[in-house]
Enzyme design. Structure first.
Site, PDB file in Angstrom:
ATOM      1  N   THR A 111       0.920  -1.072  -0.143  1.00  0.00           N
ATOM      2  CA  THR A 111       0.078  -0.134  -0.131  1.00  0.00           C
ATOM      3  C   THR A 111       0.789   1.405  -0.081  1.00  0.00           C
ATOM      4  O   THR A 111       1.512   1.389   1.123  1.00  0.00           O
ATOM      5  CB  THR A 111      -0.894   0.085   1.161  1.00  0.00           C
ATOM      6  OG1 THR A 111      -1.840  -1.313   1.043  1.00  0.00           O
ATOM      7  CG2 THR A 111      -1.886   1.261   1.265  1.00  0.00           C
TER       8      THR A 111
ATOM      9  N   LYS B 209      -7.123   1.596  -3.431  1.00  0.00           N
ATOM     10  CA  LYS B 209      -6.872   1.304  -1.826  1.00  0.00           C
ATOM     11  C   LYS B 209      -7.250   2.510  -1.086  1.00  0.00           C
ATOM     12  O   LYS B 209      -7.941   2.652   0.201  1.00  0.00           O
ATOM     13  CB  LYS B 209      -5.629   0.763  -1.678  1.00  0.00           C
ATOM     14  CG  LYS B 209      -5.105   0.466  -0.263  1.00  0.00           C
ATOM     15  CD  LYS B 209      -6.121  -0.714   0.169  1.00  0.00           C
ATOM     16  CE  LYS B 209      -5.618  -1.214   1.591  1.00  0.00           C
ATOM     17  NZ  LYS B 209      -4.314  -1.964   1.658  1.00  0.00           N
TER      18      LYS B 209
ATOM     19  N   LYS C 291      -0.460   5.367   8.374  1.00  0.00           N
ATOM     20  CA  LYS C 291       0.326   5.668   7.218  1.00  0.00           C
ATOM     21  C   LYS C 291      -0.652   5.488   5.790  1.00  0.00           C
ATOM     22  O   LYS C 291      -0.307   6.427   5.364  1.00  0.00           O
ATOM     23  CB  LYS C 291       1.147   4.294   7.160  1.00  0.00           C
ATOM     24  CG  LYS C 291       2.228   4.122   5.888  1.00  0.00           C
ATOM     25  CD  LYS C 291       2.556   2.789   5.326  1.00  0.00           C
ATOM     26  CE  LYS C 291       1.486   2.392   4.682  1.00  0.00           C
ATOM     27  NZ  LYS C 291       1.949   1.039   3.835  1.00  0.00           N
TER      28      LYS C 291
END
Length: 296
Positions: A99, A174, A242
């Site tokens: 990711t 995502k 994050k």
């Protein structure tokens, strides 16, 4: 039988690579920054081999898979010293499950294209449980032809593999996923805390509302542990922060307004201050329970 390399054997990459090997009988070489993890993977699976560096792992591989921590890690294992791009042959496909930002996906796609290497940004959803059960959702950005070639291999550890669009589209999707989850978990936390304060039978409440419009995966799988205050599992708050930082940074670029996401990110920062950086993302409710306890 394809010749495959796998870079990154963390909580996600370890089981994903395992499914790829055990279900496909592929000739596979693995690399991990901590060599002991790579050796442990080979011992557990009873096959494959380890490599000292990403470029050695990727040497002559038809497909190179990657699952590391962030943009900097990804650059290091691809174009950095001893990165995989230096060992890959023309025509090979690099599938990145990290990711990361859409920016780094586009950057590596361009670099790979110049070398004759296809790059797919392919982040996943489903967490550690999904990785272990081979039931991940994979959202992919990149060209159609390499996607179609790589899709059967990704299907070894996924229940859904979908190409969304060109390079970067997987990472952007995502981000959409994480934005939706952040708001949902805060709403679910408030709903459970409200029901507790109201003295309702939470089992009965959840059985009822989970059959209606409020139903979600988070409700079905997390309400009980949230109620019980158990968070020592799942997708860590540190990782979520994050991811949300990536979302908020991209929103600055494209002009999207993310007021709820930005607010929930500050709540996750409070969870970290409570020592919950490794708690599951459902631990947002801990802030409401702390507030409730303080009023007693």
């Amino acid at each position: 039988m394809a010749k495959v390399a796998w870079i990154g054997l963390g909580v996600m990459g370890f089981p994903m690579a395992g499914h790829l090997f055990s279900k496909g009988s592929h000739d596979i070489t693995v690399y991990n920054r901590n060599p002991a993890k790579a050796l442990a993977w080979v011992e557990k699976l009873g096959g494959g081999r380890t490599a000292e560096t990403p470029d050695k792992a990727a040497l002559d591989a038809e497909y190179v898979f990657c699952c590391v921590g962030n943009d900097d890690d990804l650059r290091e294992v691809t174009t950095g010293k001893n990165g995989a791009f230096h060992g890959m042959r023309a025509g090979a496909v690099f599938i990145d499950h990290t990711t990361a930002s859409a920016e780094v996906a586009r950057e590596l796609n361009a670099t790979g294209r110049a070398r004759g290497i296809a790059f797919l940004d392919a982040p996943v959803s489903g967490g550690q449980t999904g990785a272990e059960n081979g039931a991940l959702t994979v959202m992919v950005g990149g060209d159609v032809e390499p996607f179609e070639r790589a899709k059967p291999l990704m299907a070894r550890y996924a229940r859904a593999v979908t190409r969304i669009g060109p390079a970067g589209a997987g990472q952007l999707t995502k981000m959409v996923n994480q934005i939706a989850i952040a708001g949902l978990l805060q709403g679910l936390s408030e709903a459970i805390a409200f029901a507790e304060m109201a003295g309702l039978d939470l089992d009965l409440v959840m059985q009822t509302i989970s059959k209606g419009a409020a139903q979600s995966w988070q409700m079905e799988n997390r309400w009980r542990t949230m109620h019980e205050g158990r968070f020592d599992f799942g997708f860590a708050v540190d990782w979520m922060r994050k991811d949300l930082a990536i979302c908020l940074d991209e929103a600055q670029r494209n002009g999207a307004k993310l007021p709820v996401t930005a607010l929930v990110d500050t709540y996750y920062a409070e969870v970290q201050r409570l020592g919950g950086g490794r708690w599951d993302t459902s631990s947002l409710i801990a802030l409401l329970k702390t507030s409730k306890d303080a009023t007693k």
